[in-house]
Scaffold this active site. Structure first.
Site, PDB file in Angstrom:
ATOM      1  N   GLU A 281      -5.807   4.194 -10.751  1.00  0.00           N
ATOM      2  CA  GLU A 281      -5.940   2.766 -10.453  1.00  0.00           C
ATOM      3  C   GLU A 281      -6.568   2.029 -11.638  1.00  0.00           C
ATOM      4  O   GLU A 281      -6.314   0.845 -11.861  1.00  0.00           O
ATOM      5  CB  GLU A 281      -6.787   2.555  -9.187  1.00  0.00           C
ATOM      6  N   HIS A 302       1.079  29.205  -5.795  1.00  0.00           N
ATOM      7  CA  HIS A 302       2.229  29.721  -5.046  1.00  0.00           C
ATOM      8  C   HIS A 302       3.234  28.622  -4.749  1.00  0.00           C
ATOM      9  O   HIS A 302       4.116  28.797  -3.917  1.00  0.00           O
ATOM     10  CB  HIS A 302       1.743  30.392  -3.754  1.00  0.00           C
ATOM     11  N   LYS A 417       0.547  -5.747  -0.961  1.00  0.00           N
ATOM     12  CA  LYS A 417      -0.186  -6.498   0.081  1.00  0.00           C
ATOM     13  C   LYS A 417       0.519  -7.823   0.349  1.00  0.00           C
ATOM     14  O   LYS A 417       0.733  -8.191   1.497  1.00  0.00           O
ATOM     15  CB  LYS A 417      -1.622  -6.780  -0.375  1.00  0.00           C
TER      16      LYS A 417
HETATM   17  O1  PA5 Z   1     -11.227   0.647  -6.169  1.00  0.00           O
HETATM   18  C1  PA5 Z   1     -10.829  -0.370  -5.632  1.00  0.00           C
HETATM   19  O2  PA5 Z   1     -11.141  -1.495  -6.059  1.00  0.00           O
HETATM   20  C2  PA5 Z   1      -9.949  -0.314  -4.405  1.00  0.00           C
HETATM   21  O3  PA5 Z   1      -9.527   0.961  -4.145  1.00  0.00           O
HETATM   22  C3  PA5 Z   1     -10.698  -0.846  -3.194  1.00  0.00           C
HETATM   23  O4  PA5 Z   1     -11.873  -0.102  -3.028  1.00  0.00           O
HETATM   24  C4  PA5 Z   1      -9.855  -0.764  -1.937  1.00  0.00           C
HETATM   25  O5  PA5 Z   1      -8.676  -1.476  -2.118  1.00  0.00           O
HETATM   26  C5  PA5 Z   1     -10.595  -1.305  -0.732  1.00  0.00           C
HETATM   27  O6  PA5 Z   1     -10.972  -2.630  -0.930  1.00  0.00           O
HETATM   28  P1  PA5 Z   1     -12.123  -3.303  -0.088  1.00  0.00           P
HETATM   29  O7  PA5 Z   1     -13.380  -2.584  -0.360  1.00  0.00           O
HETATM   30  O8  PA5 Z   1     -12.148  -4.717  -0.537  1.00  0.00           O
HETATM   31  O9  PA5 Z   1     -11.732  -3.184   1.375  1.00  0.00           O
END
Ligand code: PA5
Length: 429
Positions: A281, A302, A417
């Protein structure tokens, strides 16, 4: 041996030269540190542990004690960075089948009705409490799960008692979760604005559920503090985290597009999920980026093992080893030896696992030409784990800047989203 990093078959075959990186590493390190001056930058995690407020730690411990003394189950409600680090620590430290009567469940990370209905059924007979974690306070998966959990709690206990069973971690002053928590009187802990989800395990996002799991958060924080000192140096030769980031960058530049984080313990699978999120990410953007994936050995030897050994040469491995197991198991002697195992009778499983690892590194690195990076830590406890998480975060930030991307945003995540909201008919989409 407290923290060892070795590069099997990386330097010798591919001519990695640290000198090529030293100047850039210094510049990026200076940039990271200078970004702290502006609270709009997402580097609040860099020195969060060493500056943590003792009152905050005490209030987290108090909340955890209250939950452990008054309930038998905790539901950690969150997704992505709001739960992966927590789960990584709890499963690594407590194992997958802990004897602790206080159970921890994870929810709010899926829209699957099957998972959801099973968890709700299970909770009907449990005296449960909830930690709801969302920085934005508007994440659909988490919000839906939290609404369902509140419904059960409120119909069982009434609104006032239900409120005592709920704590929230979110941005202060904004977002639907903060608004609701304030209105309903839920105990609320702050996730600072300048820390993104995947870098937030050292904040109440991780600390509260980890403390609820009975884990010593002082030692976890101490591991982070130690790592802040250890992986702070701008000198590449003295900084394992930066060395690792440079090796990743180097191998990626040589056409190794995929890194596999290899562990030899199923309790580290949640860590692998956190790790993948952290690197992918952070650094998979602008049509580039090393793809970080994971594999648990010997299990996957495996299955995936065939591809790694003989398939396309696009993979390198990072093997994470903890040298001292918490417990060990001896292989028993058997008079008849029908299973032909007496040659390893009386040996500990950790010994056999280690030999499997040595044999695999040899097979992959030498015969298979798969570069191997090995990270060895001595024990797996909350302290060492904290150290490793910080190491990874620091390496990830360096790797992102080396690649030329911003490791602290995630613009790509927003697109699904928007589409989903449009399809669901949400106002404004
Ligand atoms: O690392 C990140 O920014 C994302 O993975 C968020 O943690 C995730 O999308 C969850 O978002 P939020 O904490 O706003 O619910």
């Amino acid at each position: 041996m407290s923290f060892e990093l070795s590069f099997e078959n990386v330097k010798k075959e591919l001519n990695f030269n640290p000198k090529d990186y030293e100047k850039r590493v210094k510049e990026i390190n200076a940039l990271l540190e200078s970004e702290r001056e502006n609270p709009k930058n997402f580097v609040g995690w860099l020195h969060y542990a060493s500056h943590i407020n003792q009152n905050l730690v005490d209030s987290i411990k108090k909340q955890a004690k209250y939950f452990r003394e008054n309930y038998d189950t905790l539901v950690v409600c969150g997704i992505g960075g709001s739960y992966l680090g927590t789960r990584a620590v709890i499963e690594a430290v407590n194992g997958l089948f802990p004897k602790d009567p206080f159970k921890i469940l994870y929810f709010g990370q899926t829209l699957d009705p099957n998972y959801t209905s099973q968890i709700l059924d299970y909770l009907q007979d449990r005296n449960f409490c909830v930690v709801c974690i969302s920085k934005s306070g508007t994440t659909t998966e988490t919000s839906v799960a939290f609404r369902l959990l509140r419904n059960i709690l409120e119909s069982k206990l009434g609104k006032r008692e239900a409120a005592k069973a709920i704590a929230c971690v979110t941005s202060i002053g904004k977002g639907a979760l903060y608004k609701m928590a304030t209105q309903e009187g839920y105990n609320t802990f702050e996730l600072p604005d300048n820390i993104g989800g995947r870098y937030s395990v050292i904040t109440p996002v991780g600390l509260l559920p980890i403390a609820c799991a009975g884990i010593d958060i002082d030692r976890f924080i101490a591991g982070f503090v130690r790592a802040e000192e250890k992986f702070n140096s701008p000198e590449l030769s003295q900084n394992y985290a930066y060395q690792y980031a440079c090796e990743q960058n180097f191998l990626y530049g040589k056409g190794y597009d995929i890194e596999l984080l290899i562990t030899y313990e199923p309790r580290l699978q949640a860590l692998a999920e956190w790790y993948k999120q952290l690197f992918d990410e952070s650094n998979g953007k602008d049509q580039k980026g090393l793809l970080v994936m994971s594999s648990t050995f010997t299990t996957d030897l495996h299955s995936l093992g065939q591809y790694i050994q003989d398939g396309k040469k696009v993979i390198f491995e990072t093997v994470l080893l903890f040298n001292k197991p918490k417990v060990d198991v001896k292989i028993p002697w058997n008079e008849e030896d029908l299973d032909e195992l007496n040659y390893i009778a009386d040996k500990e499983l950790s010994y056999v696992n280690r030999k499997a690892c040595e044999g695999t590194i040899n097979a992959h690195a030498n015969d298979g030409n798969v570069p191997n990076i090995v990270i060895e830590l001595d024990t797996l406890d909350e302290y060492k784990f904290g150290e490793f998480l910080y190491f990874s975060m620091r390496a990830c930030a360096m790797a992102g800047y080396l690649e030329g991307v911003n490791p602290f945003n995630q613009p790509g995540v927003e697109i699904y989203k928007k589409n989903m909201f449009k399809l669901l008919g949400k106002k404004g989409y």
